[in-house]
Design an enzyme around this catalytic site. Structure first.
Site, PDB file in Angstrom:
ATOM      1  N   GLY A 510       0.819  -1.201   0.000  1.00  0.00           N
ATOM      2  CA  GLY A 510       0.000   0.000   0.000  1.00  0.00           C
ATOM      3  C   GLY A 510       0.853   1.252   0.000  1.00  0.00           C
ATOM      4  O   GLY A 510       2.089   1.194  -0.008  1.00  0.00           O
ATOM      5  N   GLY A 512       1.658   4.593   2.098  1.00  0.00           N
ATOM      6  CA  GLY A 512       1.532   5.223   3.400  1.00  0.00           C
ATOM      7  C   GLY A 512       2.006   6.656   3.349  1.00  0.00           C
ATOM      8  O   GLY A 512       2.277   7.214   2.285  1.00  0.00           O
ATOM      9  N   GLY A 513       2.125   7.269   4.519  1.00  0.00           N
ATOM     10  CA  GLY A 513       2.601   8.631   4.584  1.00  0.00           C
ATOM     11  C   GLY A 513       4.012   8.743   4.040  1.00  0.00           C
ATOM     12  O   GLY A 513       4.918   8.054   4.486  1.00  0.00           O
ATOM     13  N   GLY A 515       5.471   7.698   1.456  1.00  0.00           N
ATOM     14  CA  GLY A 515       6.108   6.632   0.703  1.00  0.00           C
ATOM     15  C   GLY A 515       5.244   5.402   0.573  1.00  0.00           C
ATOM     16  O   GLY A 515       4.135   5.331   1.106  1.00  0.00           O
ATOM     17  N   VAL A 517       4.777   1.066   0.791  1.00  0.00           N
ATOM     18  CA  VAL A 517       5.144  -0.031   1.678  1.00  0.00           C
ATOM     19  C   VAL A 517       5.148  -1.329   0.876  1.00  0.00           C
ATOM     20  O   VAL A 517       4.217  -1.603   0.107  1.00  0.00           O
ATOM     21  CB  VAL A 517       4.168  -0.143   2.864  1.00  0.00           C
ATOM     22  CG1 VAL A 517       4.620  -1.247   3.819  1.00  0.00           C
ATOM     23  CG2 VAL A 517       4.077   1.187   3.602  1.00  0.00           C
ATOM     24  N   LYS A 531       8.963   0.294   4.304  1.00  0.00           N
ATOM     25  CA  LYS A 531       8.464   1.576   3.806  1.00  0.00           C
ATOM     26  C   LYS A 531       9.604   2.309   3.114  1.00  0.00           C
ATOM     27  O   LYS A 531      10.635   2.598   3.722  1.00  0.00           O
ATOM     28  CB  LYS A 531       7.890   2.432   4.939  1.00  0.00           C
ATOM     29  CG  LYS A 531       7.443   3.823   4.472  1.00  0.00           C
ATOM     30  CD  LYS A 531       6.993   4.678   5.638  1.00  0.00           C
ATOM     31  CE  LYS A 531       5.556   4.435   6.005  1.00  0.00           C
ATOM     32  NZ  LYS A 531       4.581   4.840   4.997  1.00  0.00           N
ATOM     33  N   ASP A 627      -1.319  11.702  11.963  1.00  0.00           N
ATOM     34  CA  ASP A 627      -1.952  11.062  10.800  1.00  0.00           C
ATOM     35  C   ASP A 627      -2.758   9.839  11.236  1.00  0.00           C
ATOM     36  O   ASP A 627      -2.635   8.752  10.666  1.00  0.00           O
ATOM     37  CB  ASP A 627      -0.887  10.655   9.777  1.00  0.00           C
ATOM     38  CG  ASP A 627      -1.487  10.368   8.413  1.00  0.00           C
ATOM     39  OD1 ASP A 627      -2.660  10.722   8.187  1.00  0.00           O
ATOM     40  OD2 ASP A 627      -0.785   9.781   7.568  1.00  0.00           O
TER      41      ASP A 627
END
Length: 834
Positions: A510, A512-513, A515, A517, A531, A627
């Site tokens: 997926g 993420g914040g 960057g 993963v 990540k 977040d």
């Protein structure tokens, strides 16, 4: 230290013969007494109408093998690349063997001598035909239908369109796989030790299902699912990594001889088979993998088997998986029995082993060892050095060991003295008999001192040369400086290592914040989430970046995702986290195929709150997450909540994230950003409280907090939920998919009340996360929350032209002016402010 000779999986031998498939001419329907397959003719076969599957003989050993010729009859997929079923559970015959469809209507496998190896036992049932269907099912039929089929008699494989029900068992050697009455899937060793069980009765909506006849099936796209008449829809069990990729990809679920359950994929005609899912990620966790008294460990990325010490010898030097035996049996000891210490090792224990024969205690390491030594029924013991004080006393006659340097455990095994540990590599003690040579002490001292000073001079010279001529050496220096700041020991990975472990960053989990993963597997078979931070997001120096990483790594809590290590190499910045098997919470809240029961949702809400409380109030370096959202709440194999991506706000910006300098730090998604961010006000811990309140509302309703739909009367979910709550319609707010399940309304009310407190516009009116935990646990009374101003604005202005009847509520409510006061008072909820 340990060596293993492991024969490759059986189906790999079939690749060699993928070019020699020929079918018997004529119809695909075979009449009794008209067809025979001969082991000596491997080009002969019975095929399905579309030639996807064929039944024929396959040599068991590759051509270069010196073993006697032996053959099995198996159903093969597309050109001989994958076996899905074998006659007589892989029973072998010699070159004179054959498979006959007799006139009596039964299939019979016979050896060259004429002895019967296997029989379908369908004689005198009126069988009139045999046919291998296009789905791989071999069927014997009479005038009324099927009387026998390979799908009803599985061996070690399940294919798409095949139903695997209660009573059916996949077997491979001593290992078996089955579906239990209450919906669980289980792997067992010797039908006695269940070393893996997928707890489907605890999974999402199945928690209250009374199974009548659960059926496991594998879809052609790669989804493994469980269905039952009492289930509204099938429940996802697992999915292949190549899910829904390629229309000509064939997938099977296979129990291998190493005791692991895997999903294999093969593209038609390619002859290439790949693994795309595995039940037991750590092969050494499979009970009995290395046999009795043996220890499983890893050489690079491969599991290997060896004996605990030189007090043991391999049962079969040519096959290390057959285990070890004592050179001297305990009952034949000439002297005293001793306890051999094996560091970083444990002897596997799975229920119901210690439930039937209690062998688990809470004692120290020495007492654990001593109790086993003094007990005649104990053969080994394991002490977990993880703070629990658990001691496992092994009274069974089968010991399956696992050694890993990362394991905080020490094991002991009984042997006849004297103890003879395994020798370390290049040991002078055992090389060329040097132990019998006498060396003067002054010579030995000179050698040691000379070696030491020579090595020291080399190190100093290398350090000076690298610092002067290599700017890249600063990375190594920074790594040593990190030890001055870190209380733990973060692992520094090279970019090459992580690139290899993620297979070139191929399997994306997926975004993420800051960057993406990716899934990775380390050299010791540990599955991790890597990540990869985007270039340009890190503004700190190398030293500052490492210091921030060390702060995150030193933050430990059961409801926080653990950061294992990092990579800081050139422009590459990567973080390595523990892998969460069930992904993120949003995959369950907003996807119809996966539904979490209320009990799971409440526990997840409570777990996430505890994790945030630790970050805000309890850890040494308190952290504002910045977040908080369902995508950053991950679920482990037991659906326990773990908050992820904490610490990234400060990591992604050199400025203090507790103040306004958060241009890049706050990565919050739509619907979760607190009003103070939009109003350009200072950001504090209450920022996370607001975001968490929105998550609570989504956990209850199963809707995005900003969602607008006909079911929400054309209003934002937050406004609609508050209206329904004010009306006393709690069930109207709860996820409609939970209606058929049991929902604890008292817990649901507490969660909604806590949510409305958390999303107050004024940060000072929001509770701390510690208070939120107390609200959810029910240890404090919850007062009526003020109507959030954002909701009042929605009432006043209307959404899409829809104006609520509550739109007349004044924007400043007095202590008793809310229309909800009677409702909340009658419910018994009171909270005395933040």
């Amino acid at each position: 230290m340990y060596q293993e000779t492991q024969e490759p999986p059986l189906f790999l031998y079939f690749f060699i013969f993928s070019s020699v498939i020929t079918t018997i001419t004529g119809t695909t329907t075979i009449s009794p007494g008209t067809a025979t397959l001969y082991a000596s003719n491997t080009t002969q076969s019975w095929s399905s109408p579309n030639k996807t599957f064929s039944l024929r003989f396959i040599p068991l050993h590759p051509p270069q093998s010196s073993s006697p010729a032996s053959f099995i009859a198996a159903i093969i997929y597309s050109g001989g690349s994958l076996a899905i079923w074998s006659v007589g559970h892989g029973a072998t015959v010699d070159s004179g063997g054959s498979l006959r469809f007799l006139s009596a209507g039964n299939l019979r496998l016979v050896n060259g001598s004429g002895s019967i190896v296997w029989d379908s036992r369908t004689s005198n049932m009126g069988v009139s035909s045999a046919m291998l269907h296009d789905n791989g099912n071999l069927v014997l039929s009479n005038d009324t239908g099927s009387v026998w089929s390979s799908f009803d008699n599985p061996i070690d494989t399940i294919v798409p369109s095949q139903n695997f029900t209660i009573g059916m068992v996949l077997r491979s050697g001593l290992y078996s796989f089955s579906v239990l009455r209450y919906g669980n899937l289980t792997l067992k060793w010797d039908d006695s030790v269940p070393y893996w069980e997928q707890g489907l009765e605890l999974n999402s909506s199945m928690s209250r299902v009374n199974f009548s006849s659960p059926v496991l099936g594998l879809q052609s796209v790669g989804i493994l699912q469980l269905s039952d008449p009492n289930l509204i829809a099938p429940v996802l069990v697992a999915y292949s990594n190549d899910y829904n990729e390629g229309s000509d990809v064939f997938r099977v679920l296979k129990l291998d001889g190493d005791g692991n359950l895997r999903i294999y994929s093969s593209k038609r005609g390619s002859g290439i088979v790949t693994v795309n899912w595995v039940a037991v990620a750590d092969q050494c966790e499979v009970f009995g993998y290395c046999g009795n008294n043996a220890i499983c460990s890893y050489n690079d990325s491969n599991p290997i088997c060896g004996c605990p010490s030189q007090n043991f010898v391999m049962v079969d030097p040519n096959d290390s998986r057959k285990g070890c035996k004592r050179k001297v049996r305990l009952e034949d000891c000439a002297g005293k029995v001793a306890m051999l210490q094996v560091d970083n090792a444990r002897f596997l224990t799975y229920p119901p082993q210690f439930l039937i024969n209690p062998e688990i205690f809470f004692i120290g390491i020495s007492a654990c060892c001593g109790n086993c030594l003094s007990s005649s029924s104990c053969f080994a013991s394991t002490s977990l050095s993880d703070g629990t004080g658990l001691c496992y006393i092994k009274t069974g006659n089968f010991l399956s060991g696992y050694q890993n340097l990362a394991q905080p455990s020490t094991s002991y095994i009984k042997v006849c003295g004297p103890l003879v540990p395994n020798s370390p590599p290049n040991s002078l003690e055992n090389a060329r008999g040097w132990k019998h040579q006498k060396i003067h002490s002054w010579i030995l001292a000179i050698v040691i001192l000379s070696t030491f000073f020579g090595f020291l001079a080399f190190e100093v010279g290398l350090w000076l040369w690298c610092c002067r001529n290599s700017s890249g050496f600063g990375g190594f220096a920074a790594q040593y400086l990190l030890l001055e700041y870190a209380s733990g020991a973060p692992v520094h990975f090279s970019y090459k290592e992580l690139h290899k472990s993620t297979k070139g960053f191929k399997e994306k989990l997926g975004d993420g914040g800051a960057g993406s993963v990716y899934r990775g597997v380390l050299a010791n078979q540990t599955v991790v989430a890597v990540k990869q931070l985007e270039e340009g997001t890190i503004e700190q120096s190398e030293k500052d970046f490492r210091m921030e990483v060390s702060t995150i790594i030193s933050t430990h809590h059961m409801n926080l995702v653990r950061l294992i290590g990092f990579c800081s190499e050139g422009h590459h910045r990567l973080l390595v986290y523990e892998f969460m098997k069930n992904g993120s919470l949003d995959n369950f809240l907003f996807v119809d195929e996966q539904v979490l029961s209320w009990a799971y949702r409440f526990n997840i809400a409570l777990g996430a709150a505890r994790g945030l409380t630790y970050l805000h109030e309890e850890c040494r370096n308190c952290i504002v997450h910045c977040d908080v959202k369902p995508a950053n709440i991950l679920l482990d194999e037991n659906y326990n909540a773990k908050v992820s991506d904490f610490g990234l706000a400060k990591l992604l910006s050199p400025m203090d994230h507790r103040h306004r300098n958060l241009t890049k730090s706050v990565r919050g998604a739509r619907g979760y950003l607190a009003p103070e961010w939009l109003a350009n006000l200072p950001v504090t811990f209450k920022f996370d409280v607001y975001s968490y309140g929105m998550v609570l509302l989504e956990i209850v309703s199963g809707r995005r907090n900003f969602e607008i739909s006909e079911e929400t009367s054309g209003k934002r979910c937050t406004i609609w939920a508050y209206e329904e709550f004010e009306k006393g319609n709690i069930m109207g707010v709860i996820d409609r998919r939970l209606v058929s399940q049991g929902v604890n309304l008292e817990e649901a009310k507490r969660v909604l009340l806590a949510s409305f407190w958390c999303i107050q516009e004024e940060p000072s009116e929001r509770p701390t996360m510690g208070k939120v935990v107390q609200m959810l646990e029910g240890v404090i009374d919850i007062d009526r929350p003020p109507v959030p101003k954002s909701i009042i604005a929605g009432f006043s202005n209307g959404i899409n032209g829809s104006v609520s009847a509550i739109s007349t509520i004044p924007t400043s409510l007095g202590p008793t002016s809310s229309p909800s006061s009677s409702l909340l008072a009658s419910a018994g909820f009171f909270y005395k402010g933040p």
